[in-house]
Enzyme design. Sequence first.
Site, mmCIF file in Angstrom:
data_model
loop_
_atom_site.group_PDB
_atom_site.id
_atom_site.type_symbol
_atom_site.label_atom_id
_atom_site.label_comp_id
_atom_site.label_asym_id
_atom_site.label_seq_id
_atom_site.Cartn_x
_atom_site.Cartn_y
_atom_site.Cartn_z
ATOM 1 C CB SER A 113 3.538 8.479 0.950
ATOM 2 O OG SER A 113 2.889 8.975 2.111
ATOM 3 C CG HIS A 141 7.217 7.103 -1.161
ATOM 4 N ND1 HIS A 141 7.189 7.272 0.204
ATOM 5 C CD2 HIS A 141 6.171 6.296 -1.464
ATOM 6 C CE1 HIS A 141 6.164 6.594 0.703
ATOM 7 N NE2 HIS A 141 5.541 5.998 -0.274
ATOM 8 C CE LYS A 170 6.248 2.621 -1.223
ATOM 9 N NZ LYS A 170 4.890 2.114 -1.404
#
Length: 247
Positions: A113, A141, A170
């Site tokens: 991250s 991610h 996300k």
Amino acid sequence: TEGLGGGASRLVAGDFPSHRALEAALAVFFRRPAALVFPTGYQTNLGVLTALARRGDLIASDALNHASLIDGCRLSRATVVPYRHADPDDAARALATPGTFRRRLLVSESVFSMDGDVAPLGALAAVARAHQAVFVLDEAHAVGCLGPGGRGMAADAGVEPDVLIGTLGKAFGAAGGFATGSVTLRDYLLNSSRTFLFTTALPPPVAAAAAAALTLIAGPEGELRRRALAHRAHQLRGALPRSPGVT
């Protein structure tokens, strides 16, 4: 007809068709037998690690893992041995810590991250196999943005971790988190993960929105968006000034 809020825990009265449809779609997308959805990505990591590990277990954890993974390791009360960031040899050293442990786990992110670098997943998977360790990989991610069809870096490396974790907040543009793996894993987490058992379910409209986002990610529109994202990232890297000695 499902309403805005979950109303209760999934095991009480908060289980809705939208939750089950999303989990089925996630399992198909990641080519895993089953998936379980949590209200947040943070709760997913805490719930998975505290359910799988306890006092008397050993966790080898990358030194730069996300705070939610670090907290999950701590709350599990297992013996936690950090290893040097993205270093498979040091991960092997950590897993080989002397002692009689019930279970050994190797915990890492795929894309980290803070620095945005990628773990050597093939090497880490080999280390986990050599030490008969459970490989827990957080793809928060990466999923949606990277790998074949947006399935993340494990798919790109041809690696199948025992537990693959991701977020719906996300690339999916929704909220929540999920864990994928075997049917046995799902059943165990469903009945043992405190951050799943003792909290209100993900709001059904959010689950439906995440399922709709997954349809886009898996289709031609998703591929176009991934290409555009990669192009913009390349442009940004080219425009940033480079410090001496940095490639």
